[in-house]
Design an enzyme around this catalytic site. Sequence first.
Site: not given
Ligand code: ASP
Length: 299
Positions: A169, A197, A200, A221, A223
Amino acid sequence: MKPAIIVHGGAWDIPDEEVKPHREGCERAVTAGWAVLDGGGSALDAVQAAVAAMEDDPTFDAGYGAALNAAGEVELDAMLMDGASLRAGAVAAVRFVRNPIVLARAVMEQSEHLLLVGEGAWRFAASQGVALCSPEELVVERETARYRQLRSQASSTTRQFFQRQPRGTVGAVAIDWHGHLAAATSTGGTPLKLPGRVGDSALIGCGTYADDATGAVSASGWGESIMRVVLAKTICDLMGTGFDSKEAAREGIAILGRKVQGLGGVIAINPRGQVGWAFNTPRMAYAYKIHGAEVVTGI
Ligand code: ASP
């Protein structure tokens, strides 16, 4: 006020061979955002430019190169927020759009809404002249191979990806010459997520938040854990009660780990232009530039 910008390219167990492209991609993104700030542009334009640069870079799980969901498709989430006005725009589970951060900006400025999802989001893109693409144009071979490999495993959870699997991300937070703050985040979400889905990144206060009075934050991270502690707003609130941006980032990640056994990383900036970051994943790619100093990258 002296401008500053910090970006992240995802919090996860970045393998050694991926370190270089992550560093370089973050550096290019900071440079793109800095060009806007240095030219007198707004923090909002700067974070959008930085995130769009990383959406175009297949290294990261955002835009081109994003992870595939359980149906083998790319669905993207993105959000940006203006700390001066508390206006924000977001899109979630959107397909056919290469730069969802550009679409999020259009939602903020051209609609009366904050968040559009799915078909409504890409139809809005078409109506606003935001470029559409075919689904295949967003897919890279690396993600197709990963999808096949994950599908062949008996069981997998979205949490495990932040321990062992590649994620990326992207996000940026900045302060401009006028002391205004902004935050932006964009993601393909977690591999094998169910279609529909939403993570965050596109949810206000969870993966993205900005308020000139307190600070700006972008998260990465797992989410489902980040949402449960409304991480970005929590860290902004800590900055509002006297934590500096480094302490607030560290405390936010401590809360994430302690309360919901969460995994992730954040970047933060406060109204004095101090940048901060923290993560409890093995690595997080980041880069920042503060007025008068060279770009710093870290991983
Ligand atoms: N936070 C993101 C999510 O859960 C994924 C990521 O940060 O890699 O969609």
